[in-house]
Structures are given as C-alpha cells and as structure tokens.
Design a protein around this motif. Structure first.
Motif, PDB file in Angstrom:
ATOM      1  N   ALA A   1      11.120 -25.157  50.932  1.00  0.00           N
ATOM      2  CA  ALA A   1      11.788 -25.707  49.524  1.00  0.00           C
ATOM      3  C   ALA A   1      13.239 -25.871  49.516  1.00  0.00           C
ATOM      4  N   TRP A   2      13.536 -27.008  49.042  1.00  0.00           N
ATOM      5  CA  TRP A   2      15.037 -27.378  48.828  1.00  0.00           C
ATOM      6  C   TRP A   2      15.707 -26.992  47.699  1.00  0.00           C
ATOM      7  N   TRP A   3      14.767 -26.598  46.405  1.00  0.00           N
ATOM      8  CA  TRP A   3      15.570 -26.312  45.242  1.00  0.00           C
ATOM      9  C   TRP A   3      16.679 -25.039  45.319  1.00  0.00           C
ATOM     10  N   PRO A   4      16.111 -24.194  45.969  1.00  0.00           N
ATOM     11  CA  PRO A   4      17.098 -23.042  46.034  1.00  0.00           C
ATOM     12  C   PRO A   4      18.323 -23.109  46.525  1.00  0.00           C
ATOM     13  N   MET A   5      18.505 -24.262  47.493  1.00  0.00           N
ATOM     14  CA  MET A   5      19.870 -24.426  47.803  1.00  0.00           C
ATOM     15  C   MET A   5      20.997 -24.829  46.650  1.00  0.00           C
ATOM     16  N   LEU A   6      20.325 -25.298  45.487  1.00  0.00           N
ATOM     17  CA  LEU A   6      21.007 -25.399  44.204  1.00  0.00           C
ATOM     18  C   LEU A   6      21.529 -24.408  43.441  1.00  0.00           C
ATOM     19  N   ALA A   7      20.919 -23.145  43.684  1.00  0.00           N
ATOM     20  CA  ALA A   7      20.982 -21.993  42.974  1.00  0.00           C
ATOM     21  C   ALA A   7      22.609 -21.441  43.319  1.00  0.00           C
ATOM     22  N   SER A   8      23.442 -22.069  42.637  1.00  0.00           N
ATOM     23  CA  SER A   8      24.795 -21.774  43.041  1.00  0.00           C
ATOM     24  C   SER A   8      25.641 -22.232  41.783  1.00  0.00           C
ATOM     25  N   ARG A   9      26.794 -21.515  41.478  1.00  0.00           N
ATOM     26  CA  ARG A   9      27.435 -21.786  40.484  1.00  0.00           C
ATOM     27  C   ARG A   9      28.796 -22.564  41.030  1.00  0.00           C
ATOM     28  N   SER A  10      29.002 -22.690  42.297  1.00  0.00           N
ATOM     29  CA  SER A  10      29.836 -23.600  42.818  1.00  0.00           C
ATOM     30  C   SER A  10      29.940 -24.842  42.239  1.00  0.00           C
TER      31      SER A  10
ATOM     32  N   LEU B   1      16.024 -24.338  35.616  1.00  0.00           N
ATOM     33  CA  LEU B   1      16.701 -22.833  35.665  1.00  0.00           C
ATOM     34  C   LEU B   1      16.176 -22.240  37.004  1.00  0.00           C
ATOM     35  N   VAL B   2      16.944 -21.403  37.770  1.00  0.00           N
ATOM     36  CA  VAL B   2      16.412 -20.732  38.975  1.00  0.00           C
ATOM     37  C   VAL B   2      16.845 -19.227  38.491  1.00  0.00           C
ATOM     38  N   LEU B   3      15.689 -18.382  38.233  1.00  0.00           N
ATOM     39  CA  LEU B   3      15.668 -16.954  38.276  1.00  0.00           C
ATOM     40  C   LEU B   3      15.546 -16.309  39.508  1.00  0.00           C
ATOM     41  N   MET B   4      16.692 -15.359  39.682  1.00  0.00           N
ATOM     42  CA  MET B   4      16.487 -14.680  41.034  1.00  0.00           C
ATOM     43  C   MET B   4      16.067 -13.184  40.384  1.00  0.00           C
ATOM     44  N   LEU B   5      15.346 -12.585  41.395  1.00  0.00           N
ATOM     45  CA  LEU B   5      15.269 -11.190  41.073  1.00  0.00           C
ATOM     46  C   LEU B   5      14.297 -10.508  42.157  1.00  0.00           C
ATOM     47  N   ALA B   6      14.462  -9.182  41.985  1.00  0.00           N
ATOM     48  CA  ALA B   6      13.640  -8.496  43.158  1.00  0.00           C
ATOM     49  C   ALA B   6      12.164  -8.561  42.989  1.00  0.00           C
TER      50      ALA B   6
ATOM     51  N   ALA C   1       7.713 -23.308  40.246  1.00  0.00           N
ATOM     52  CA  ALA C   1       7.505 -22.688  42.092  1.00  0.00           C
ATOM     53  C   ALA C   1       8.430 -21.495  42.039  1.00  0.00           C
ATOM     54  N   GLN C   2       7.796 -20.597  43.246  1.00  0.00           N
ATOM     55  CA  GLN C   2       8.775 -19.514  43.675  1.00  0.00           C
ATOM     56  C   GLN C   2       8.848 -19.803  45.010  1.00  0.00           C
ATOM     57  N   HIS C   3       9.731 -18.857  45.479  1.00  0.00           N
ATOM     58  CA  HIS C   3      10.310 -18.846  46.824  1.00  0.00           C
ATOM     59  C   HIS C   3      10.969 -17.664  47.179  1.00  0.00           C
ATOM     60  N   ARG C   4      10.305 -16.968  48.337  1.00  0.00           N
ATOM     61  CA  ARG C   4      11.016 -15.675  48.836  1.00  0.00           C
ATOM     62  C   ARG C   4      12.096 -15.994  49.599  1.00  0.00           C
ATOM     63  N   GLY C   5      13.269 -15.440  49.492  1.00  0.00           N
ATOM     64  CA  GLY C   5      14.420 -15.770  50.488  1.00  0.00           C
ATOM     65  C   GLY C   5      14.408 -14.527  51.419  1.00  0.00           C
ATOM     66  N   SER C   6      15.332 -15.014  52.379  1.00  0.00           N
ATOM     67  CA  SER C   6      15.335 -13.902  53.598  1.00  0.00           C
ATOM     68  C   SER C   6      16.326 -12.700  53.033  1.00  0.00           C
ATOM     69  N   ASP C   7      16.765 -13.017  51.874  1.00  0.00           N
ATOM     70  CA  ASP C   7      17.714 -11.811  51.460  1.00  0.00           C
ATOM     71  C   ASP C   7      16.902 -10.694  50.545  1.00  0.00           C
ATOM     72  N   GLY C   8      15.591 -11.060  50.524  1.00  0.00           N
ATOM     73  CA  GLY C   8      14.554  -9.844  49.645  1.00  0.00           C
ATOM     74  C   GLY C   8      14.379 -10.430  48.306  1.00  0.00           C
ATOM     75  N   MET C   9      15.200 -11.201  47.628  1.00  0.00           N
ATOM     76  CA  MET C   9      15.131 -11.686  46.458  1.00  0.00           C
ATOM     77  C   MET C   9      13.990 -12.859  46.174  1.00  0.00           C
TER      78      MET C   9
END
Length: 285
Positions: free
Chosen positions: A153-162, A205-210, A234-242
C-alpha cells in the motif's frame, strides 16, 4: 423570408469563421493567464499556480452551460487540454504514473486529464513516484486506487504532518467517459500542493490505532461521534504494530479540523491519531 439554402461551400466558410474565432479566443485566454503570471511575479507572490479546486469549479461551470450534441466528456477533454497546456506559461508540470506491471491503462487516464503536451513518466513502484515528486517539486503522481488487503500500500506513506509530504489533490476520472476503454479504472493524484475546497469535495483521512482497538463496526460509530460522514476504503498493518485505516469522508477537511482530535480520542487508544492526507473535488456523476 428567404428561401436560400446554404451550399456546402457556404457552410464550410461558416466553419472557417468559427475556427478563427475559437483560435482568437484561445489566444486571449492564454494572454489572460500570462497576465496573471506577470502580476504574481510583479507582486512577489509565490503561491501555487496549480489549483485543483479552482479547475474543478471551471469544469463544473462549463458542464452547467453545456447545451449541445457535443458529448460532455469530449467538451471537458478540450478544456483540460487547454488548462494543461497553459500550465507551461507559469512552470513545467510533469506527471509520474504509478503503473505496476507497466499497465498502459492508468497512463491513458492520466493523459486524458493532463493533456497531450504534458511530460509524463512511467513508474512501476509507488516509491519511484515519491522519488520523482521529491526531486521535481512540480511533479504530480497518478496513483493506483487503494484496495483493502493489498501488500504494498502506498497511501500510508502520506500519513505525516510534515510539510514536505505529498497530499492527495484529485481523483480521476473527474468525468466518466462511457465510451472510454478504461472507464472503470480510477486513480488518485498526489503532489506537493495544498488541497483546496471546490464546493463539492471529499477528504481522505488515515486513522492510526492499535490492532485490538479496531473493527469496521466500531469505526463507523467513531466517525459519527466525531461528526464525519464517511466510509473506510482500506486498512494496512504496519511494522510498528499499528493499524492504519484509510477513510473517505464527505466534505473538505482541513488539517487543523477539531473533529480529527475527537475521532482519535474515540478510539480509546492513547497512541491513536487521525491525519488528513488530502482532499479532492468530487467527480462529476
């Protein structure tokens, strides 16, 4: 009353006159754009000239005035060709097309919207698109539509406030073409551009949660609690556990919207967060 029936020669002369008038109006349109560019330079204004919201308003207005046998999709293709060509009066814009497996389908969709004279490059990975945008600020990325469960998934790369993180600014096709070969294909456009409201919009929006705090049923209640009308894409499980959940909501949402904090708080997870990754003018139906 005259009974004169125009000959084919007469009708063709009429067409020649109309062609001359169209060409003169296009020249005036280009001159008007050039005056805007000159005015910005003279005043020291350095604002973005790519205005997806403003462009959508123009296209909707053209459609509202449309009253002829010319297909609406063809009419808007003419306008998009003009708008894209006039980008060059202010700066060269490039398009990086995310096309896994070197598919030409998304290339065709991008060309249809950004014109025949705009420079385009094919990228087989999302990371290649991100690199093109980073190295060439006036590059837009035409990305595959997110799908639930996809591995890369490419869209998690945009989940930043930078401020340097690209944002979603458009969705294609803006006007479906029932005669098009790829009418069912969709794409999202990203770039280093600030999204702007067009009057009829959707936000992402991207919602990040456990992981233990997530379920689609609960997400629906959380959106309602925060004052959003939306749906998960869509949903994506990250390597950080979120878990990262991509949500489309109705209306334009600014990064500082107070409802985002309410949405994150509703998760009951101290590490939860909700980030706007862009907004786009709602496509014409």
């Amino acid at each position: 009353m005259s009974d004169h029936i125009p000959s084919l020669a007469d009708l063709r002369r009429d067409i020649d006159v109309l062609d001359d008038q169209i060409q003169d109006l296009l020249r005036r349109r280009a001159e008007a754009v050039q005056r805007v560019a000159d005015s910005k330079e003279a005043s020291g204004e350095t604002g973005e000239f790519l205005r997806p919201g403003r462009e959508a308003q123009i296209l909707r207005r053209v459609l509202e005035r449309h009253n002829s046998s010319l297909p609406p999709a063809a009419l808007l293709r003419i306008w998009r060709e003009m708008i894209a060509a006039l980008y060059r009066l202010q700066a060269p814009v490039k398009i990086a097309v995310h096309a896994p497996n070197k598919s030409v389908a998304r290339w065709d969709l991008a060309r249809d919207y950004y014109g025949s004279t705009t420079s385009m490059q094919l990228c087989t990975t999302a990371m290649a698109v991100m690199r093109a945008i980073s190295s060439q600020p006036l590059t837009l990325g035409v990305m595959t539509m997110p799908e639930d469960g996809e591995k890369e998934a490419w869209w998690p790369m945009l989940a930043s406030r930078s401020a340097e993180t690209p944002k979603v600014i458009a969705r294609l096709p803006f006007v479906p073409n029932p005669e098009g070969s790829f009418a069912d294909l969709g794409a999202l456009v990203i770039g280093n551009i600030t999204p702007e409201a067009s009057g009829e919009d959707n936000a992402l929006l991207v919602l990040m949660l456990a992981e233990e705090a997530f379920s689609f049923a609960r997400l629906s209640a959380m959106l309602t609690q925060a004052g959003f009308a939306g749906r998960p894409l869509a949903q994506h499980r990250g390597s950080d556990g979120m878990i990262r959940v991509l949500v489309e909501v109705d209306g334009f949402v600014a990064p500082e919207d107070a409802r985002l904090a309410v949405l994150a708080s509703a998760a009951g997870d101290p590490n939860a967060d909700a980030i706007v990754i862009g907004a786009y003018p709602a496509p014409v139906r």
